[in-house]
Design an enzyme around this catalytic site. Structure first.
Site, mmCIF file in Angstrom:
data_model
loop_
_atom_site.group_PDB
_atom_site.id
_atom_site.type_symbol
_atom_site.label_atom_id
_atom_site.label_comp_id
_atom_site.label_asym_id
_atom_site.label_seq_id
_atom_site.Cartn_x
_atom_site.Cartn_y
_atom_site.Cartn_z
ATOM 1 N N ASP A 1 0.832 -1.196 0.000
ATOM 2 C CA ASP A 1 0.000 0.000 0.000
ATOM 3 C C ASP A 1 0.873 1.255 0.000
ATOM 4 O O ASP A 1 1.604 1.495 0.957
ATOM 5 C CB ASP A 1 -0.914 0.003 1.226
ATOM 6 C CG ASP A 1 -1.897 1.181 1.243
ATOM 7 O OD1 ASP A 1 -2.072 1.822 0.186
ATOM 8 O OD2 ASP A 1 -2.476 1.438 2.312
ATOM 9 N N ASP B 1 -1.963 6.320 -6.191
ATOM 10 C CA ASP B 1 -2.295 5.451 -5.059
ATOM 11 C C ASP B 1 -2.501 4.019 -5.536
ATOM 12 O O ASP B 1 -3.363 3.759 -6.378
ATOM 13 C CB ASP B 1 -3.549 5.965 -4.347
ATOM 14 C CG ASP B 1 -3.863 5.162 -3.084
ATOM 15 O OD1 ASP B 1 -2.917 4.752 -2.388
ATOM 16 O OD2 ASP B 1 -5.054 4.945 -2.798
#
Length: 452
Positions: free
Chosen positions: A142, A336
């Protein structure tokens, strides 16, 4: 030999047409309908990392290549619901940093403004070893998180996982941080006090998931390479994550992330390639080479240091640039890996949707699905022809999206923010098949097409 003025003109033309292409430069791309469906068989990877850095395979957590096979792929509506929570959370973080009220719709008002992003939207995993002897651990990655963690014995509240639970007492190199250590103080908001003089951490995510335990260090194995004194959370209490992974590997810009911790060893650049579909593999590279990429300046916020920002300036559909005022993109954009669908300012999305529909007139429209409102009926089709979409970033970088980065489940894989003042997000669908470079040292984000 070309004269100086002609040579300068050639160089300028080359700079302004610098394009990371995926599938040619025509105004349409062909996409097989079968590629829109979930694969049940893992195909051989064609991943081609561009450097001699430390590279580990990367897989979709719900796909057949995953080393930690979890429950079946969530339904599209559920995936989009979770994704909306994550996007709204990131936008609130930036809005709070600017001192504004933010783009918080009423439906999002009950989501806590917490430290991490949504765990259940994360889609990609890597396998590492932790401890001496090393214990295999399959972890979600992440770029929107800094603190890494794995579930540890004794675990008073843990989800089931495919790998053996990490046992700190079985590792000769495991060491918990003391409460008085500088590392413990550096946790800041993630600090959670002391327990038996050992530093405690807590991370609560935007979807309500949480992890808490002892902040520690141990040896980390990445392929044949080892990282000594890797800092991570040894999680004794975890809630909200229901899959077979062992934990999370943070790739954000904060001091605790894997990328920051290994910068002294491998350099301040990392990259990854997200595969075109769940049935194939990609890679994550630490110490990535930085040549051969189409690059745009990396924008960072001292108030939100986790995220990597870029400046989106324009969008082209079928080779033609849309008439979108540059001011529409002024709120900024972040890259992201954990947000699935790219979010655009409302004006930009409306222009994109209209132009894309105009190029798809040969296919009947279909009802909206969740946040998707530009959908089509591909019944009876074995392949479809879709207009190209190019994202134009500051510095002259043009990214020609792969066909797999344009359509998801028969819909245009973009969504619009409620207005033009909210942060844009480049999600992982649009990043598929590109090697995406995060050159923190050089202050750039790069793209290289067809890397996996």
């Amino acid at each position: 030999m070309a004269s100086a003025p002609k040579l300068l003109l050639l160089l300028l033309c080359s700079y302004h047409t610098l394009v990371a292409q995926a599938g040619g430069d025509s105004s349409y791309k062909l996409l097989s309908i079968s590629s829109l469906k979930s694969d049940s068989v893992c195909s051989e990877p064609k991943a081609t990392p561009s450097s001699t850095g430390v590279t580990v395979p990367l897989h979709h957590r719900h796909g057949p290549c995953s080393p930690a096979p979890s429950k079946k792929m969530p339904a599209l509506e559920e995936m989009l619901r979770r994704d909306q929570l994550r996007a709204a959370y990131i936008q609130r973080k930036y809005s709070a940093a600017k001192g504004g009220a933010g783009d918080v719709q009423q439906s999002d008002a009950t989501v806590p403004t917490t430290l991490g992003t949504s765990l259940n939207t994360l889609e990609y995993v890597i396998t590492v070893g932790i401890g001496s002897p090393a214990v295999t651990q399959t972890m979600l990655i992440d770029t929107g998180s800094d603190v890494s963690w794995v579930q540890c014995k004794p675990c008073s509240q843990c989800h089931s996982q495919a790998d053996p639970l990490f046992n700190p007492s079985s590792s000769s190199t495991y060491s918990p941080f003391s409460c008085s250590s500088a590392t413990c103080a550096q946790l800041g908001q993630e600090g959670n006090g002391c327990s038996s003089s050992q530093c405690q951490y807590i991370v609560t995510y935007g979807d309500g998931s949480s992890t808490t335990g002892t902040y520690s260090s141990d040896t980390l194995a990445l392929g044949s390479n080892t990282v000594r004194n890797f800092q991570f959370g040894c999680s004794q209490v975890e809630s909200g994550l229901n899959d077979q992974t062992a934990g999370l590997m943070g790739l954000g810009g904060g001091a605790q992330s894997l990328a920051s911790q290994t910068a002294g060893t491998f350099g301040r650049a990392f990259s990854y390639c997200l595969p075109p579909n769940p049935g194939s593999s990609g890679f994550l590279t630490l110490g990535a080479g930085t040549s051969g990429f189409v690059k745009t300046p990396m924008l960072r916020s001292s108030q939100v240091p986790t995220f990597y920002g870029v400046r989106l300036q324009a969008i082209r559909v079928g080779g033609r640039q849309l008439s979108i005022p540059a001011s529409v993109f002024s709120a900024g954009t972040v890259m992201d890996s954990g947000t699935v669908i790219t979010r655009l300012p409302r004006t930009a999305y409306s222009a994109l949707s209209s132009a894309f529909k105009a190029g798809m007139k040969q296919y009947p429209s279909a009802p909206p699905s969740g946040i998707f409102d530009t959908c089509f009926d591909f019944s009876g089709q074995s392949s479809i022809s879709i207009p190209t979409i190019q994202l134009v970033f500051s510095g002259g970088a043009v990214v020609d999206l792969a066909a797999e980065g344009i359509i998801l489940s028969s819909c245009l894989a973009f969504a619009g923010n409620s207005d033009d003042s909210s942060l844009g997000i480049i999600g992982n669908v649009q990043q598929r098949t590109f090697e995406v470079l995060y050159d923190v040292g050089g202050g750039a984000v790069g793209f290289k097409a067809g890397a996996c």
